[in-house]
Design a protein around this motif. Structure first.
Motif, short mmCIF file in Angstrom:
data_model
loop_
_atom_site.label_atom_id
_atom_site.label_comp_id
_atom_site.label_asym_id
_atom_site.label_seq_id
_atom_site.Cartn_x
_atom_site.Cartn_y
_atom_site.Cartn_z
N CYS A 124 0.77 -1.22 -0.12
CA CYS A 124 0.00 0.04 0.05
C CYS A 124 1.06 1.46 -0.05
O CYS A 124 2.16 1.16 0.11
N LEU A 125 0.33 2.69 0.00
CA LEU A 125 1.11 3.69 -0.18
C LEU A 125 1.01 4.74 1.07
O LEU A 125 1.56 5.45 1.20
N CYS A 126 -0.16 4.31 2.06
CA CYS A 126 -0.56 5.19 2.86
C CYS A 126 0.68 5.39 3.89
O CYS A 126 0.55 6.50 4.48
N CYS A 134 -4.09 6.23 0.71
CA CYS A 134 -3.59 4.89 -0.24
C CYS A 134 -3.09 5.04 -1.31
O CYS A 134 -3.04 3.75 -2.20
N SER A 173 -3.41 -3.98 0.31
CA SER A 173 -4.33 -3.36 1.35
C SER A 173 -5.10 -2.29 0.96
O SER A 173 -5.84 -1.66 1.74
ZN ZN Z 1 -3.17 2.09 2.66
#
Ligand code: ZN
Ligand code: PBG
Length: 334
Positions: A124-126, A134, A173
């Motif tokens: 994910c990126l968050c 995200c 996710s």
């Molecule tokens: Zn995320």
């Protein structure tokens, strides 16, 4: 008047008097090798920083991972799920797909030290974006939200770099549409068609993630995640649609998250897709509520934790991601 199948001929308590008979009847058993322990890996050196909202959990620097993996291996856990906290964040989460990123370093350290301990990466990126969402943002009219299709390309880069670092299982996710297909395509194209995807297929926009966002320093800086994670009040059938799409795109295993408040969803998905391996994530808030009540002496921590995990497994998840993995492994030993 009772019919032949009723009382007094039938007395279900007959099967409850003897502890050994109660054990005969158990169909749900917890096992350490089906529990996955989340780990938070941060930049820096010699750091083992307690996370106040997750008692007993730490942010670890990469040099701390070998000792941590020794403990995981000794406890016979099913693996670790890695979350990264980078030194620098930006609008697109560049650290997440850099070969020198925090998670890539962590994966390499884990596999170099303990190749037999299974390493799952959260995809994910968050944790990596400065806005905490995200994926990269896009504004259309009055709506600012994660740009779905731009995110797919970044996730594709992220999984390829995790795979090159040596990860065993990828666990996306972010709840982006088309996410599994994009990831599968990237892995296959890079020569990793053998690596399985454990999809967070059914992930709700949940307040139970509160302590995690402190642990991973990943709280959204504005708004919330309701435009991509599922609405708890939506029809349960929506979960089946999410699961079905992910399977069609190439997911090997499905996850429902959170777990305890979504046992109906775990059960529905498991029954709809028999034979598909199911995981559930006992998330930070679920874990911390039990810890906090136990610290106050209001509940028996061991009994409540085991009961909660048995319920998750009985609902249909054979794999459980839990911060209590070490505690449970120790309890199961005696
Ligand atoms: Zn995320
Ligand atoms: C990242 C992610 C989150 C969790 C796992 N992966 C947080 C979120 O979606 O905000 C939560 C885990 C937990 O609460 O223990 N997308």
């Amino acid at each position: 008047m009772m019919n032949a199948s009723g009382f007094p001929q039938t007395r279900l308590r007959r099967l409850r008097y003897q502890p050994a008979i109660r054990r005969w009847l158990q169909t749900t058993r917890l096992a350490a090798d089906q529990l996955i322990l989340p780990l938070f890996v941060r930049h820096g050196n010699n750091i083992r920083q307690p996370i106040s909202s997750l008692p007993g959990q730490f942010q670890l620097s990469v040099d701390q991972l070998p000792a941590e993996l020794d403990r995981v291996q000794a406890a016979g856990l099913g693996g670790v799920l890695l979350f990264g906290i980078p030194a620098e964040k930006d609008a697109v989460g560049s650290d997440s797909f850099s070969d020198e990123g925090i998670i890539q370093q962590a994966i390499r350290a884990c596999k170099a030290h303990a190749p037999d301990v299974l390493v799952v990466s959260d995809v994910c990126l968050c944790e990596y974006t400065d806005h905490g969402h995200c994926g990269p943002l896009r504004t259309v009219g009055s709506l600012t939200t994660v740009d779905n299709d731009a995110t797919l390309g970044l996730l594709a880069r992220q999984v390829a770099s995790h795979a090159h670092a040596g990860v065993d299982v990828l666990a996306p996710s972010g709840m982006m549409d088309g996410m599994i297909g994009a990831i599968r395509g990237s892995l296959d194209g890079a020569g990793f068609s053998h690596l399985p995807i454990l999809s967070y297929a059914v992930k709700y926009a949940s307040a139970y993630y509160g302590p995690f966002r402190e642990a991973a320093e990943s709280a959204p800086q504005f708004g919330d995640r309701r435009s991509y994670q599922m609405d708890p009040a939506a029809a349960a059938d929506q979960a089946l649609r999410e699961a079905e799409l992910d399977l069609a795109e190439g997911a090997d295993m499905l996850m429902v998250k959170p777990a305890g408040a979504y046992l109906d969803i775990i059960s529905r998905v498991a029954q709809r897709f028999p034979g598909v391996p199911m995981a559930a994530y006992q998330v930070s808030g679920e874990f911390s509520m039990i810890k906090a009540a136990a610290e106050r002496g209001w509940i028996d921590e061991r009994a409540v934790m085991l009961e909660s995990l048995v319920a998750i497994k009985r609902a249909g998840a054979q794999i459980i991601i839990t911060y209590a993995a070490h505690d449970v492994a120790a309890w199961l030993q005696n």
